[in-house]
Design a protein around this motif. Structure first.
Motif, PDB file in Angstrom:
ATOM      1  N   LYS A  23       0.799  -1.229   0.000  1.00 25.90           N
ATOM      2  CA  LYS A  23       0.000   0.000   0.000  1.00 25.90           C
ATOM      3  C   LYS A  23       0.838   1.290   0.000  1.00 25.90           C
ATOM      4  O   LYS A  23       0.543   2.208  -0.757  1.00 25.90           O
ATOM      5  CB  LYS A  23      -0.972  -0.006   1.175  1.00 25.90           C
ATOM      6  CG  LYS A  23      -2.051   1.040   1.040  1.00 25.90           C
ATOM      7  CD  LYS A  23      -3.194   0.756   1.984  1.00 25.90           C
ATOM      8  CE  LYS A  23      -4.362   1.654   1.716  1.00 25.90           C
ATOM      9  NZ  LYS A  23      -5.206   1.281   0.605  1.00 25.90           N
ATOM     10  N   PRO A  24       1.920   1.387   0.785  1.00 25.73           N
ATOM     11  CA  PRO A  24       2.693   2.639   0.761  1.00 25.73           C
ATOM     12  C   PRO A  24       3.359   2.941  -0.578  1.00 25.73           C
ATOM     13  O   PRO A  24       3.714   4.078  -0.843  1.00 25.73           O
ATOM     14  CB  PRO A  24       3.762   2.435   1.836  1.00 25.73           C
ATOM     15  CG  PRO A  24       3.334   1.270   2.635  1.00 25.73           C
ATOM     16  CD  PRO A  24       2.406   0.463   1.802  1.00 25.73           C
ATOM     17  N   LEU A  25       3.526   1.923  -1.426  1.00 25.28           N
ATOM     18  CA  LEU A  25       4.220   2.123  -2.705  1.00 25.28           C
ATOM     19  C   LEU A  25       3.270   2.329  -3.871  1.00 25.28           C
ATOM     20  O   LEU A  25       3.717   2.514  -5.004  1.00 25.28           O
ATOM     21  CB  LEU A  25       5.129   0.925  -3.002  1.00 25.28           C
ATOM     22  CG  LEU A  25       6.231   0.660  -1.991  1.00 25.28           C
ATOM     23  CD1 LEU A  25       7.025  -0.573  -2.394  1.00 25.28           C
ATOM     24  CD2 LEU A  25       7.125   1.866  -1.827  1.00 25.28           C
ATOM     25  N   ALA A  91      18.459   9.477  -1.492  1.00 22.97           N
ATOM     26  CA  ALA A  91      17.104   9.693  -0.978  1.00 22.97           C
ATOM     27  C   ALA A  91      17.207  10.094   0.489  1.00 22.97           C
ATOM     28  O   ALA A  91      17.914   9.437   1.257  1.00 22.97           O
ATOM     29  CB  ALA A  91      16.268   8.428  -1.129  1.00 22.97           C
ATOM     30  N   CYS A  92      16.531  11.168   0.862  1.00 22.16           N
ATOM     31  CA  CYS A  92      16.561  11.639   2.241  1.00 22.16           C
ATOM     32  C   CYS A  92      15.145  11.702   2.804  1.00 22.16           C
ATOM     33  O   CYS A  92      14.204  12.070   2.092  1.00 22.16           O
ATOM     34  CB  CYS A  92      17.210  13.024   2.329  1.00 22.16           C
ATOM     35  SG  CYS A  92      18.934  13.042   1.817  1.00 22.16           S
ATOM     36  N   ARG A  93      15.021  11.353   4.081  1.00 20.16           N
ATOM     37  CA  ARG A  93      13.717  11.360   4.756  1.00 20.16           C
ATOM     38  C   ARG A  93      13.933  11.846   6.180  1.00 20.16           C
ATOM     39  O   ARG A  93      14.923  11.494   6.832  1.00 20.16           O
ATOM     40  CB  ARG A  93      13.129   9.960   4.757  1.00 20.16           C
ATOM     41  CG  ARG A  93      11.894   9.797   5.604  1.00 20.16           C
ATOM     42  CD  ARG A  93      10.665   9.593   4.740  1.00 20.16           C
ATOM     43  NE  ARG A  93       9.529   9.206   5.546  1.00 20.16           N
ATOM     44  CZ  ARG A  93       8.522  10.008   5.831  1.00 20.16           C
ATOM     45  NH1 ARG A  93       8.500  11.239   5.359  1.00 20.16           N
ATOM     46  NH2 ARG A  93       7.526   9.597   6.554  1.00 20.16           N
ATOM     47  N   VAL A 137       9.898   5.231   2.726  1.00 26.65           N
ATOM     48  CA  VAL A 137      11.113   4.411   2.730  1.00 26.65           C
ATOM     49  C   VAL A 137      10.629   3.000   3.048  1.00 26.65           C
ATOM     50  O   VAL A 137      10.161   2.732   4.149  1.00 26.65           O
ATOM     51  CB  VAL A 137      12.123   4.877   3.806  1.00 26.65           C
ATOM     52  CG1 VAL A 137      13.337   3.965   3.838  1.00 26.65           C
ATOM     53  CG2 VAL A 137      12.528   6.316   3.574  1.00 26.65           C
ATOM     54  N   TYR A 138      10.710   2.111   2.066  1.00 28.49           N
ATOM     55  CA  TYR A 138      10.194   0.747   2.234  1.00 28.49           C
ATOM     56  C   TYR A 138      11.352  -0.244   2.150  1.00 28.49           C
ATOM     57  O   TYR A 138      11.897  -0.484   1.084  1.00 28.49           O
ATOM     58  CB  TYR A 138       9.150   0.439   1.154  1.00 28.49           C
ATOM     59  CG  TYR A 138       8.322  -0.782   1.450  1.00 28.49           C
ATOM     60  CD1 TYR A 138       7.132  -0.679   2.144  1.00 28.49           C
ATOM     61  CD2 TYR A 138       8.750  -2.042   1.052  1.00 28.49           C
ATOM     62  CE1 TYR A 138       6.368  -1.801   2.425  1.00 28.49           C
ATOM     63  CE2 TYR A 138       7.994  -3.167   1.339  1.00 28.49           C
ATOM     64  CZ  TYR A 138       6.809  -3.037   2.018  1.00 28.49           C
ATOM     65  OH  TYR A 138       6.056  -4.160   2.297  1.00 28.49           O
TER      66      TYR A 138
END
Length: 162
Positions: A23-25, A91-93, A137-138
């Motif tokens: 679901k998050p993707l 990628a930064c979070r 971020v998965y």
């Protein structure tokens, strides 16, 4: 009425359900690779990228990941083909992501917007990394590595023609 058409339609729907992303993707993203993004200005583009972690860098307010990009499968998981790469990206979070868990070679998928570029050295080469402001971020579970050993059958007639 021919019953084969509805049965075939149901079969297609069931098979498609097996290949859905977590679901998050899920979402609609631009078909842009990290290599294409490093060559031009695609600031603001919404993308879903994934690959293998090279380095995890916790900072005071965010964590940045240096990733070698690979194509994604139908479920959004990076393909594990060491020579099938689409460049590198950062990628930064916001928040802390533990480098002990986000180790090198772990598979990860990100969604987010391209926010520009960052130049870093890869060995002696100056590389232009597209920088992703990640919304998701998965981290994928580690794959089981299994060695398949094939042995000939114990009976001689299974070895082929005599």
């Amino acid at each position: 009425m021919n019953i084969r058409i509805p049965v075939a339609g149901i079969a297609v729907i069931l098979l498609a359900a097996c290949a859905t992303q977590p679901k998050p993707l899920q979402g609609t993203f631009q078909p842009l690779t990290a290599h294409e993004a490093s060559a031009g200005d695609h600031t603001g583009a919404l993308v879903r990228w994934g690959g293998r972690i090279i380095r995890t860098e916790p900072r005071p307010d965010q964590t940045c990941f240096e990733v070698i990009s690979t194509r994604l499968s139908a479920d959004g998981r990076p393909h594990w083909a060491s020579d099938d790469t689409w460049g590198r990206f950062i990628a930064c979070r916001t928040g802390f992501y533990d480098p002990a868990l986000f180790q090198p070679n772990r598979e990860v998928t990100f969604t987010g917007r391209i926010e520009g570029h960052e130049e870093r050295k890869v060995e002696q080469y100056v590389y232009r990394f597209p920088r992703l402001a990640a919304d998701v971020v998965y981290l994928w579970p580690e794959r089981e590595r299994v060695d398949v050993v094939v042995r000939p059958a114990p009976w001689p007639w299974a070895w082929g023609y005599w």
